[in-house]
Design a protein around this motif. Structure first.
Motif, mmCIF file in Angstrom:
data_model
loop_
_atom_site.group_PDB
_atom_site.id
_atom_site.type_symbol
_atom_site.label_atom_id
_atom_site.label_comp_id
_atom_site.label_asym_id
_atom_site.label_seq_id
_atom_site.Cartn_x
_atom_site.Cartn_y
_atom_site.Cartn_z
ATOM 1 N N TYR A 144 -7.968 18.337 25.818
ATOM 2 C CA TYR A 144 -9.156 18.227 26.661
ATOM 3 C C TYR A 144 -9.136 16.921 27.449
ATOM 4 C CZ TYR A 144 -14.085 17.747 27.940
ATOM 5 O OH TYR A 144 -15.256 17.570 28.638
ATOM 6 N N ASP A 149 -3.992 22.631 29.720
ATOM 7 C CA ASP A 149 -4.054 23.873 28.956
ATOM 8 C C ASP A 149 -5.396 24.067 28.253
ATOM 9 O OD1 ASP A 149 -3.294 26.249 27.771
ATOM 10 O OD2 ASP A 149 -2.181 25.288 26.147
ATOM 11 N N PRO A 150 -6.505 24.126 29.009
ATOM 12 C CA PRO A 150 -7.800 24.313 28.349
ATOM 13 C C PRO A 150 -7.887 25.623 27.573
ATOM 14 C CG PRO A 150 -7.990 24.578 30.732
ATOM 15 C CD PRO A 150 -6.631 24.033 30.476
ATOM 16 N N SER A 151 -7.183 26.658 28.020
ATOM 17 C CA SER A 151 -7.211 27.931 27.294
ATOM 18 C C SER A 151 -6.549 27.783 25.922
ATOM 19 C CB SER A 151 -6.501 29.019 28.103
ATOM 20 O OG SER A 151 -7.186 29.282 29.304
ATOM 21 N N GLY A 152 -5.426 27.060 25.867
ATOM 22 C CA GLY A 152 -4.769 26.810 24.586
ATOM 23 C C GLY A 152 -5.633 25.957 23.682
ATOM 24 N N LEU A 154 -8.863 25.845 23.761
ATOM 25 C CA LEU A 154 -9.976 26.693 23.329
ATOM 26 C C LEU A 154 -9.557 27.573 22.150
ATOM 27 C CD1 LEU A 154 -12.894 27.591 23.873
ATOM 28 C CD2 LEU A 154 -11.957 29.313 25.438
ATOM 29 N N ARG A 155 -8.353 28.114 22.194
ATOM 30 C CA ARG A 155 -7.866 28.923 21.068
ATOM 31 C C ARG A 155 -7.778 28.084 19.803
ATOM 32 N NH1 ARG A 155 -4.581 31.023 25.185
ATOM 33 N NH2 ARG A 155 -2.845 29.636 24.619
ATOM 34 N N GLN A 186 -15.725 22.958 21.795
ATOM 35 C CA GLN A 186 -15.522 24.316 22.297
ATOM 36 C C GLN A 186 -16.436 24.600 23.492
ATOM 37 O OE1 GLN A 186 -16.622 27.862 19.811
ATOM 38 N NE2 GLN A 186 -14.393 28.104 19.705
ATOM 39 N N LEU A 189 -15.045 22.917 26.550
ATOM 40 C CA LEU A 189 -13.886 23.636 27.072
ATOM 41 C C LEU A 189 -14.314 24.899 27.816
ATOM 42 C CD1 LEU A 189 -11.565 23.130 23.994
ATOM 43 C CD2 LEU A 189 -10.959 22.473 26.337
ATOM 44 N N LEU A 190 -15.293 25.603 27.270
ATOM 45 C CA LEU A 190 -15.801 26.798 27.950
ATOM 46 C C LEU A 190 -16.388 26.448 29.317
ATOM 47 C CD1 LEU A 190 -17.400 28.570 24.871
ATOM 48 C CD2 LEU A 190 -15.570 29.524 26.305
ATOM 49 N N LEU A 193 -13.740 25.968 31.772
ATOM 50 C CA LEU A 193 -13.149 27.238 32.173
ATOM 51 C C LEU A 193 -14.135 28.109 32.958
ATOM 52 C CD1 LEU A 193 -11.256 27.972 28.850
ATOM 53 C CD2 LEU A 193 -10.177 27.648 31.088
ATOM 54 N N ARG A 195 -16.995 29.332 31.886
ATOM 55 C CA ARG A 195 -17.653 30.340 31.044
ATOM 56 C C ARG A 195 -18.997 29.776 30.571
ATOM 57 N NH1 ARG A 195 -12.446 31.996 27.421
ATOM 58 N NH2 ARG A 195 -14.028 33.067 26.164
#
Length: 218
Positions: A144, A149-152, A154-155, A186, A189-190, A193, A195
């Motif tokens: 962060y 790689d924010p998606s990674g 987030l996972r 989290q 991060l959303l 992205l 979201r």
């Protein structure tokens, strides 16, 4: 003593005590490495934390790098005894490197910590799943901060949340605070992205479910 003084907010005294511990263990390890190098590495890890609290980031990084170097050598000869400490020191190293702006190296260190804890948790979940959750949170936080790689990331937070929710349900409320921390990350991060609704749902849950009072802090 250094750790207890730090918890009490007496950071200058904490640093002094930890520096003395390192000096003693370094002298002992010179004469008998096999007996005292593990304790030297542990005290160096503590020293890195205390120096970081004092804003002495370059020295904190140096101490933590030395701790990792020792634990890595010890873990080569005796993985069962020293890999957990190697992983913990790698997580600390990731934090120190991130503070120094060395984000690529920070990501490498935190990812290695996750890999070690994941392997350890496979063999002994009860002992190492809390450490795995912490290392996943740390790895996600470094990503962060590096805006990579924010998606990674987030996972990784999702996996950490799953572990902490299970720990809170089955073991102890001591994991509520780290659960809230990783949920906050989290949500951030959303947002990054785009979201928004999911991020707001998490933040609403955090507002509606505050931490209970600490019975030991009265």
């Amino acid at each position: 003593l250094g750790n207890r003084l730090s918890e009490a907010g007496r950071r200058s005294e904490a640093l002094t005590a930890t520096e003395e511990a390192v000096e003693i263990y370094r002298r002992l390890a010179t004469d008998n490495p096999a007996a005292h190098e593990p304790n030297l590495a542990a005290s160096l890890s503590n020293l890195g934390n205390r120096l970081s609290q004092a804003g002495r980031r370059s020295e904190a990084l140096t101490a933590t790098e030395e701790a990792v170097e020792i634990y890595r050598r010890l873990a080569t000869d005796n993985p069962a005894a020293h890999e957990p400490n190697l992983a913990a020191s790698l997580s600390n190293l990731g934090n120190r490197l991130s503070q120094a702006g060395r984000r690529s190296e920070a990501l490498t260190a935190t990812e290695e910590a996750v890999e070690i804890y994941r392997r350890l948790a496979t063999d002994n979940p009860a002992a190492h799943e809390p450490d795995l959750a912490r290392s996943l949170t740390n790895w996600a936080w470094v990503r962060y901060e590096a805006q990579q790689d924010p998606s990674g990331a987030l996972r990784a937070t999702g996996e950490a949340v799953e572990i902490y929710r299970w720990l809170v349900t089955t073991l102890a409320a001591q994991f509520l605070s780290p659960l809230r921390d990783v949920l906050g990350l989290q949500a951030d991060l959303l947002l990054r992205l785009g979201r928004m609704r999911e991020a707001e749902a998490i933040r609403r849950w955090l507002r509606e479910n505050p931490l209970p009072p600490d019975p030991h802090n009265r």
